[in-house]
Design an enzyme around this catalytic site. Structure first.
Site, PDB file in Angstrom:
ATOM      1  CD  GLU A 276      -2.987 -43.626   6.963  1.00  0.00           C
ATOM      2  OE1 GLU A 276      -2.461 -44.569   6.336  1.00  0.00           O
ATOM      3  OE2 GLU A 276      -4.215 -43.466   7.055  1.00  0.00           O
ATOM      4  NE  ARG A 500     -14.144 -36.814   6.682  1.00  0.00           N
ATOM      5  CZ  ARG A 500     -13.105 -37.583   6.363  1.00  0.00           C
ATOM      6  NH1 ARG A 500     -12.729 -38.550   7.173  1.00  0.00           N
ATOM      7  NH2 ARG A 500     -12.463 -37.412   5.238  1.00  0.00           N
ATOM      8  CE  LYS A 510      -4.389 -38.809   1.786  1.00  0.00           C
ATOM      9  NZ  LYS A 510      -3.710 -39.489   2.900  1.00  0.00           N
TER      10      LYS A 510
END
Length: 860
Positions: A276, A500, A510
């Site tokens: 994204e 991950r 973020k």
């Protein structure tokens, strides 16, 4: 994203207890429950075949887990048959379960299973002991058409056993490997001696060839300044990533879809990296990029960089270019850059078709009511009151949504999925929502935007992705991914999930990093104390070191957290092999040699790397006055101290003679300001007990700042109120450091080499990228959009995006590994600069990349 997992909640704790009762270890049981689809599948198997009160050993329980996750296409009879085989002990391993499911899937529906054929296909009755293996292994190897030639053949032989028809495939894998290694030792000698012999042979061959004289500062095969890091391949040859299907083997609802897919791909692997564009990528993305791009590259395939730009409120132009920069900096080149928004028209048409087929409906419930109908995240969903509204009515309402007649959150198109499923991703997920904000690339054309759950799988279909690779939190989403493709009867990629990359002592959110930047608690998103990729790049960590780190960790489906010290050890190991050395003094104090003339100057050849002769040497001058580090001198001696002190001598690295102490002076605070020494150049030279680095005073280069970065937070992990946990000592700055003049020569060559490599990479990337078409208007932003207004900022590959101050990396001898910070100003490094050394306007700022290995002797 799935809700945060709580193993202590009553529902989860009950399931964990149930799975432990079956025979699983607590950790395995917890991980199963963490993944809703996996946990529900095992619970269903236990209920269906009355296994609740039965207890098995862990191996048998693991076989049942494997069955529950892979038998989705089997009927109750076939599934029950395999359960009985597991209970009886006929089927013991997960490999046997996989073979059993494969056999049962191929058995014609309604036809009883042929037990003899089943047993043969699944290795039932084959019980090979460790004592039997040596002879069986010898026999197997003797039948190979291409016998092993040396230890390098070990992997191929093991792979042949695993994938072949020999009964050895059912033996314990660890015992097979041990027996095979024993045989190889008999045939080729020990592994260590074989490796030593190979090295000796290579060295002998090298000696036979004329050795060219090394040139100063010549980089190694993969110098630390390289813009083309070597991509590790081990993770694609063995383990999780080595066991994927071949292109075309993923099942389709219609055989024609497979034919069309193979016609486009020609049997090549096609992957995609779909970030994204709403922020800067972090260290966790390094693993995703390496897997997405690396898997395709390893198999000779292609990878799209697809910007998942379906949220018009989150995208910013700067993030698009930053993501491309990052992908290329890590050593990969997109075959084609695409945008999810390229497909908005096709996605809309598919949404209409899904509604026509009665598999989607418009819902005008409030967000709270929709959440309530979906079970509030706890299960037991109920049908929405609009679920059965007539198709024509949903089509009209969807058109109204498209025309902007609904406010945001006023209506949504939902997929009519399976409310009886135990998987929340099948509880009528939203396909389209109303968003009135203009889109970065399509302007105000659209008032409705597809969700990730609707967009992702269909873009994979459009781009003919063969392997859709993502992280384990998307395991539950795989069912809805496949459902949507099959509901529309379009090509369906195969999704695989990996764990991950999680790093200890920091966060990657973020939102949290943005708060640190906004409140000026860090310098910017690339502050070297952060773990965004642009911060790691600025800190000086080589891209190849990051790839090597991911390869060392391996790829599995099990979540884990890696310690920062392991991360730094990996970076240090990489730099140890690739970074040149320079003499540098952090806290300089002047050392004056009394018994030489004022104009004393002796040329000294200093190797750029003691173990890599190909890097060459640099020349410096040994003069009457040199700087040494204040820590290399003590005013009071001790028996365990071997550097300079009253009554002692010390070696100066590569200088012709050691020096011995005569006297020293101090300021009013007792700080040593000058040391007087004698050069021991008369009579027999006595070997010094210790050597220290130095920089000659006349030619020394002043460094304005040397920045030492330490953990940003005091706590591990950082607390909820992380802003108050910032360590004020996380940045330490030294302002008096000096470095030898070879710094300029090395820096300029590093930049020139980096630029040359980058130019070659760009040419190659353009030659290998997807051919452009004049009809590809979908790849261009619409007129009036922000992207169109700033079309010069469209993400494109350039030479300069791989060339920066961080390409210059070196070890400050006995100090640490360093790079040049982007805030530096060095005239000689500018494009087409004719300057070869220091300019009066230069400002040098160094960042410490990582410390050196702990040296037991250095503390003395």
């Amino acid at each position: 994203m799935p809700p945060k997992f709580d193993p202590k909640s009553p529902e989860n704790a009950s399931l964990i207890s149930l799975f432990q009762g079956l025979g699983l270890a607590e950790k395995s049981a917890t991980e199963l429950v963490r993944q809703p689809k996996s946990g529900v599948a095992l619970k269903s198997l236990i209920d269906e075949f009355q296994l609740k009160d039965k207890n098995f050993d862990e191996k048998t329980a693991s076989a049942l887990v494997k069955l529950s996750g892979s038998a989705g296409k089997l009927g109750p009879a076939e599934k029950g048959y395999i359960v009985k085989k597991i209970e009886s002990g006929d089927i013991k391993s997960t490999d046997q379960v996989a073979a059993a499911v494969k056999y049962a899937e191929g058995n014609p529906a309604g036809t009883p299973i042929n037990e003899e054929e089943f047993n043969k296909a699944c290795g039932v009755g084959i019980d090979i002991s460790a004592a039997q293996l040596p002879e069986l292994i010898k026999s197997y190897v003797s039948t190979l058409s291409s016998p092993p030639e040396n230890w390098a053949s070990l992997g191929a032989v093991l792979g042949g056993i695993r994938s072949g028809t020999s009964d050895l495939k059912w033996a314990n894998a660890g015992e097979v490997k041990t027996s095979l290694e024993t045989l190889f030792t008999e045939l080729f000698g020990s592994k260590e001696s074989a490796q030593a012999a190979a090295k000796a042979q290579a060295a002998s061959a090298a000696k036979a060839k004329p050795t060219p004289k090394p040139k100063a500062a010549t980089p190694s095969a993969e110098a630390s300044s390289s813009t083309t890091p070597v991509i590790p391949t081990t993770i694609f040859k063995e383990g999780f990533l080595s066991d994927f299907h071949k292109p075309g083997e993923n099942p389709q609802v219609n055989p024609k879809l497979k034919e069309q897919h193979l016609e486009f791909t020609k049997g090549l692997v096609y992957t995609r990296f779909p970030p994204e564009p709403n922020g800067y990528l972090h260290i966790g993305h390094v693993k995703a990029i390496m897997i997405d791009f690396g898997y395709a590259k390893f198999h000779g395939g292609r990878t799209y960089l697809r910007f998942d730009d379906t949220n018009p409120e989150a995208e910013e132009g700067r993030f698009f270019q930053s993501i491309l920069d990052t992908v290329r900096w890590l050593g990969f080149e997109p075959w084609k850059i695409t945008y999810s928004s390229d497909n908005f028209q096709q996605l809309y048409e598919w949404a209409v078709e899904l509604t026509r087929r009665g598999k989607a409906y418009v819902c005008t419930c409030s967000a709270e009511k929709m959440k309530e109908d979906r079970g509030m995240g706890k299960g037991h969903p109920v049908p929405c009151e609009h679920r059965d509204r007539p198709v024509e009515e949903s089509l009209r309402e969807f058109e109204r949504m498209k025309n902007g007649e609904y406010p945001e959150q006023g209506a949504a198109l939902r997929m009519k999925m399976d409310l009886t499923s135990g998987n929340p991703y099948m509880w009528d997920m939203v396909a389209y929502r109303v968003k009135l904000a203009p889109h970065h690339r399509t302007g105000d054309k659209w008032k409705i935007y597809p969700t990730y759950d609707f967009t992702h799988c269909l873009c994979d279909s459009i781009e003919n992705i063969s392997h859709s690779l993502c992280t384990v939190e998307f395991i539950p989403a795989r069912e809805s991914y496949e459902w949507l493709c099959d509901a529309l009867e379009v090509y369906k990629a195969r999704q695989y999930e990996f764990a991950r990359l999680n790093l200890q002592g920091t966060f990657l959110s973020k939102r949290k990093i943005a708060k640190l930047v906004t409140k000026q608690l860090v310098k910017d998103w690339d502050d070297p104390r952060l773990y965004t990729i642009i911060a790691l790049r600025r800190r000086g960590i080589p891209p190849g070191a990051l790839l090597s780190f991911v390869s060392e960790l391996g790829v599995t489906t099990s979540e884990s957290v890696t310690e920062i010290k392991r991360f730094e050890a990996s970076i240090r190991s990489y730099l140890e092999e690739s970074a040149p050395r320079l003499m540098m003094v952090l806290n300089p104090v002047k050392l004056v040699i009394d018994n030489v003339p004022d104009d004393y100057r002796v040329p000294v050849q200093v190797p750029l790397h003691p173990k890599v002769p190909a890097m060459g040497t640099v020349t410096t001058s040994f003069t009457k006055e040199v700087y040494i580090d204040a820590e290399d001198f003590r005013t009071e001696d001790s028996p365990d101290y071997f550097r300079l002190a009253p009554g002692k001598s010390v070696g100066l690295f590569k200088a012709p003679f050691p020096v011995s102490y005569l006297s020293h002076t101090t300021d009013s605070n007792g700080k040593v300001t000058e040391i007087r020494c004698k050069l021991e150049d008369d009579g027999k030279i006595k070997k010094a007990k210790a050597y220290i680095q130095w920089v000659n005073v006349p030619d020394s280069i002043k460094i304005e700042e040397v920045r030492y970065f330490k953990p940003l937070f005091k706590s591990d992990p950082p607390p909820t109120d992380f802003e108050s946990d910032i360590d004020s000592n996380s940045l330490e700055i030294y302002k008096n450091a000096v470095i030898e003049p070879a710094f300029y020569e090395l820096s300029k060559k590093s930049i020139l080499n980096a630029r040359k490599e980058s130019e070659e990479r760009l040419k190659k990337a353009k030659a290998n990228s997807a051919p452009s078409s004049n009809n590809e208007e979908g790849n261009k932003p619409l007129k009036g959009s922000e992207a169109f207004k700033h079309i010069e900022d469209e993400p494109i590959a350039t030479v300069e995006q791989l060339v920066g101050m961080e390409n210059i990396r070196f070890q400050g001898m006995r100090l640490a590994y360093f790079t040049i910070d982007r805030e530096s100003k060095i005239k000689s490094l500018e494009i087409d600069s004719k300057i070869n050394g220091k300019d009066k306007e230069d400002k040098i700022i160094l960042n410490r990349i990582v410390s050196l290995k702990e040296d037991a002797g250095k503390s003395a």
